[in-house]
Design an enzyme around this catalytic site. Structure first.
Site, short mmCIF file in Angstrom:
data_model
loop_
_atom_site.label_atom_id
_atom_site.label_comp_id
_atom_site.label_asym_id
_atom_site.label_seq_id
_atom_site.Cartn_x
_atom_site.Cartn_y
_atom_site.Cartn_z
CG LEU A 66 -1.86 -1.21 1.35
CD1 LEU A 66 -2.67 -1.13 2.65
CD2 LEU A 66 -2.78 -1.30 0.15
CB CYS A 67 4.36 1.72 -0.36
SG CYS A 67 5.71 2.92 -0.34
N GLY A 68 3.30 4.30 -1.92
CA GLY A 68 3.43 5.05 -3.17
C GLY A 68 4.49 4.45 -4.09
CB THR A 70 3.08 -0.51 -4.21
OG1 THR A 70 3.08 -0.33 -2.80
CG2 THR A 70 2.66 -1.94 -4.53
#
Length: 191
Positions: A66-68, A70
């Site tokens: 759920l990371c920028g 990803t």
């Protein structure tokens, strides 16, 4: 006045000390730990033993769903496609250490990495990558390169064929970056 026995004993002691120091240095050099002593539980069960890839460069990347950053999974898969047949091993290490961005379990991680981004390189079970409870690989890496520890998701350690850290790339450096590809090519060229 120094007698002969005292002088001989002192000389032998000095020689013994020098030999002991050289022996200690040699033993320390021989016992330096490489990345190949570590293993990770695999996402799908079993273990990912780095020793199974000894002599091959490894790119170890802490990941999150759920990371920028990803979308870097896609770039890592491109590196895998481009360099795997030449000897590169990539290992994704999901971690919830940064911003709680890997909250799910194995099914959620597989959904993101394998189904959404088409990842075919090995993925470990979720691991801690920073602090006192960090996985032993990450503790080793922090000891080896204390200024280059993960500060966010998608931090990349390139391990050379010798088992030591060759390069480190922070999350902001995309897998497709020329610096990453050049470092991998250089690590693959070393025999």
């Amino acid at each position: 006045m120094i007698n002969r026995r005292t002088m001989i004993a002192g000389t032998l002691s000095a020689i013994g000390g020098a030999v002991s120091a050289r022996t200690a240095i040699a033993q320390a050099a021989m016992s330096r730990i490489t990345a190949y002593v570590f293993s990770f539980p695999a996402l799908a069960g079993g273990d990912i033993r780095l020793a199974d890839h000894a002599g091959r460069p490894l790119l170890v990347v802490n990941t999150a769903s759920l990371c920028g950053y990803t979308p870097q999974y896609a770039g890592l898969q491109e590196l895998w496609t481009q360099f795997h047949d030449r000897g590169l091993m990539i290992i994704g290490v999901p971690s919830n250490d940064f911003g709680g961005q890997e909250p799910g379990g194995a099914t959620d991680i597989a959904q993101t990495a394998q189904h959404q981004y088409g990842v075919t390189f090995p993925i470990t079970a979720k691991a801690v990558v920073k602090g006192a409870n960090a996985h032993p690989f990450y503790k080793w890496a922090a000891d080896a390169r204390p200024m280059d520890v993960p500060r966010w998701n998608f931090h990349k350690y390139l391990i050379g064929r010798d088992g030591y850290i060759a390069e480190v790339f922070p999350a902001s450096v995309e897998p497709s970056d020329t610096r990453v590809k050049t470092a991998i090519a250089r690590a693959l060229a070393v025999s």
